[in-house]
Design a protein around this motif. Structure first.
Motif, PDB file in Angstrom:
ATOM      1  N   VAL A  50       0.843  -1.207   0.000  1.00  0.00           N
ATOM      2  CA  VAL A  50       0.000   0.000   0.000  1.00  0.00           C
ATOM      3  C   VAL A  50       0.871   1.247   0.000  1.00  0.00           C
ATOM      4  CG1 VAL A  50      -1.663   1.328   1.355  1.00  0.00           C
ATOM      5  CG2 VAL A  50      -1.951  -1.151   1.119  1.00  0.00           C
ATOM      6  N   ASP A  53       2.774   1.572  -3.440  1.00  0.00           N
ATOM      7  CA  ASP A  53       1.880   2.014  -4.513  1.00  0.00           C
ATOM      8  C   ASP A  53       1.627   3.516  -4.441  1.00  0.00           C
ATOM      9  OD1 ASP A  53       1.721  -0.558  -5.412  1.00  0.00           O
ATOM     10  OD2 ASP A  53      -0.279  -0.961  -4.604  1.00  0.00           O
ATOM     11  N   LYS A  54       1.505   4.020  -3.243  1.00  0.00           N
ATOM     12  CA  LYS A  54       1.179   5.440  -3.078  1.00  0.00           C
ATOM     13  C   LYS A  54       2.334   6.334  -3.516  1.00  0.00           C
ATOM     14  CE  LYS A  54      -1.478   8.345  -0.018  1.00  0.00           C
ATOM     15  NZ  LYS A  54      -2.331   8.332   1.177  1.00  0.00           N
ATOM     16  N   TRP A 132      -2.222   6.917   7.167  1.00  0.00           N
ATOM     17  CA  TRP A 132      -2.788   5.580   7.014  1.00  0.00           C
ATOM     18  C   TRP A 132      -4.314   5.606   6.969  1.00  0.00           C
ATOM     19  CZ3 TRP A 132      -0.121   1.842   5.103  1.00  0.00           C
ATOM     20  CH2 TRP A 132       1.265   1.866   5.240  1.00  0.00           C
ATOM     21  N   SER A 135      -4.944   6.426   3.457  1.00  0.00           N
ATOM     22  CA  SER A 135      -4.591   5.287   2.606  1.00  0.00           C
ATOM     23  C   SER A 135      -5.640   4.189   2.684  1.00  0.00           C
ATOM     24  CB  SER A 135      -3.218   4.735   3.012  1.00  0.00           C
ATOM     25  OG  SER A 135      -2.208   5.705   2.833  1.00  0.00           O
ATOM     26  N   TYR A 136      -6.119   3.888   3.899  1.00  0.00           N
ATOM     27  CA  TYR A 136      -7.148   2.861   4.049  1.00  0.00           C
ATOM     28  C   TYR A 136      -8.450   3.283   3.361  1.00  0.00           C
ATOM     29  CZ  TYR A 136      -4.155   0.660   7.582  1.00  0.00           C
ATOM     30  OH  TYR A 136      -3.109   0.045   8.229  1.00  0.00           O
ATOM     31  N   ARG A 139      -7.763   2.947  -0.543  1.00  0.00           N
ATOM     32  CA  ARG A 139      -7.561   1.590  -1.060  1.00  0.00           C
ATOM     33  C   ARG A 139      -8.742   0.666  -0.815  1.00  0.00           C
ATOM     34  NH1 ARG A 139      -2.579   0.113  -3.104  1.00  0.00           N
ATOM     35  NH2 ARG A 139      -3.888  -1.484  -4.004  1.00  0.00           N
ATOM     36  N   LEU A 161      -5.829  -2.800   9.780  1.00  0.00           N
ATOM     37  CA  LEU A 161      -5.731  -3.278   8.399  1.00  0.00           C
ATOM     38  C   LEU A 161      -6.300  -4.681   8.278  1.00  0.00           C
ATOM     39  CD1 LEU A 161      -4.741  -2.973   5.478  1.00  0.00           C
ATOM     40  CD2 LEU A 161      -2.479  -3.746   6.241  1.00  0.00           C
ATOM     41  N   ARG A 202      -6.180  -7.964  -2.556  1.00  0.00           N
ATOM     42  CA  ARG A 202      -6.340  -7.121  -3.743  1.00  0.00           C
ATOM     43  C   ARG A 202      -7.735  -7.245  -4.364  1.00  0.00           C
ATOM     44  NH1 ARG A 202      -1.844  -4.499  -5.402  1.00  0.00           N
ATOM     45  NH2 ARG A 202       0.168  -5.246  -4.650  1.00  0.00           N
ATOM     46  N   SER A 205      -9.473  -4.344  -2.808  1.00  0.00           N
ATOM     47  CA  SER A 205      -8.782  -3.058  -2.794  1.00  0.00           C
ATOM     48  C   SER A 205      -9.028  -2.324  -4.102  1.00  0.00           C
ATOM     49  CB  SER A 205      -7.278  -3.244  -2.577  1.00  0.00           C
ATOM     50  OG  SER A 205      -6.675  -3.785  -3.732  1.00  0.00           O
TER      51      SER A 205
END
Length: 291
Positions: A50, A53-54, A132, A135-136, A139, A161, A202, A205
């Protein structure tokens, strides 16, 4: 008889020693396995993906920095944010932080304007939890409020997570899954009972395009300075001026007035034309000859 008893006693002592050595080895082995399992847990590898990717990098780079700093992947997020905003290598940002410098001190050292830094801080830059939570949400389409609830209940970013992934795979509220984890204290038990695998994360996500590009040699991204952009801009203007001047000369040739004496002088242009009168000719875009 005495010899037999002595042998039996010796055998008992030997067996006790062997069992003790075996037990110590087993305990050491379990501790070692547990440590490796924690360091390389699947949830941590998902978090690395994660994060990578960011920032538009690969997970191997994140893992290398994690090993260098001995920090959990969740604590690496502000380091990468600092790398992006300050245009420095992540390892450089880590070294400055490890020296005890605050974010404001680092900003001053790299020459960032205080006003720019304050704007970044107000937006939540360098804040681990906000990074985070965002991000959560991006995603896994999880509201930040749900993440905040689990965090207030004592959930670590890793456990949050896990709850999100299991919740998405089983179509449950992540908070409900987290409550189950608090009772079970084992993600293996939770995933087994729910008949899901973290490896399938995934599936639930949302693929994202890299939001941040790091100016780091390891990412093979060349940082372009203001000088580079100015030089490119200068070249572009030079080319435009060159094309413009050519166009003027060409157009000018079509409107040139030419004078000739006895046919010795010629006006350059397109087509053929003859001038009239007293050795002076006037032709539009052609050759003129004195009459």
């Amino acid at each position: 008889m005495a010899k037999l008893r002595f042998r039996q006693f010796s055998n008992v002592l030997t067996n006790m020693r062997i069992n003790r050595i075996f037990s110590l080895a087993l305990i050491s082995g379990l501790v070692s396995v547990a440590a490796v399992s924690h360091a390389d847990s699947l949830l941590e590898r998902i978090a690395m993906a994660v994060l990578a990717d960011k920032f538009g990098i690969n997970t191997q780079e994140v893992n290398v920095l994690r090993q260098q700093t001995q920090l959990p992947v969740y604590q690496l997020a502000p380091i990468y944010e600092g790398s992006r905003y300050f245009a420095q290598k992540p390892s450089t940002i880590w070294q400055l932080r490890n020296q005890g410098l605050g974010w404001g001190e680092i900003a001053h050292r790299v020459g960032m304007h205080p006003g720019t830094f304050n704007k970044l801080r107000k937006k939540g830059a360098f804040d681990q939890d906000q990074f985070w939570q965002t991000s959560y949400r991006e995603r896994f389409n999880v509201p930040t409020q749900q993440v905040a609830v689990m965090r207030r209940a004592g959930g670590s970013l890793e456990d949050v997570l896990g709850a999100i992934i299991v919740g998405k795979l089983t179509k449950q509220n992540p908070s409900t899954v987290y409550n189950q984890f608090q009772a079970q204290k084992s993600w293996n038990t939770i995933t087994t009972n729910s008949n899901v695998r973290f490896e399938d994360w995934r599936r639930v996500s949302v693929p994202v395009q890299p939001r941040y590009i790091l100016f780091s040699p390891t990412t093979k991204v060349k940082a372009r300075s203001d000088g580079d952009r100015d030089r490119d801009f200068g070249k572009s203007k030079s080319k435009e001026s060159s094309h413009s001047s050519k166009g003027k000369r060409k157009g000018g040739g079509e409107l040139t007035k030419s004078k000739g004496k006895g046919g010795s002088d010629h006006a350059k242009g397109q087509g053929n034309g003859k001038g009239r009168g007293n050795g002076k000719s006037k032709g539009k875009g052609g050759k003129g000859k004195g009459g």
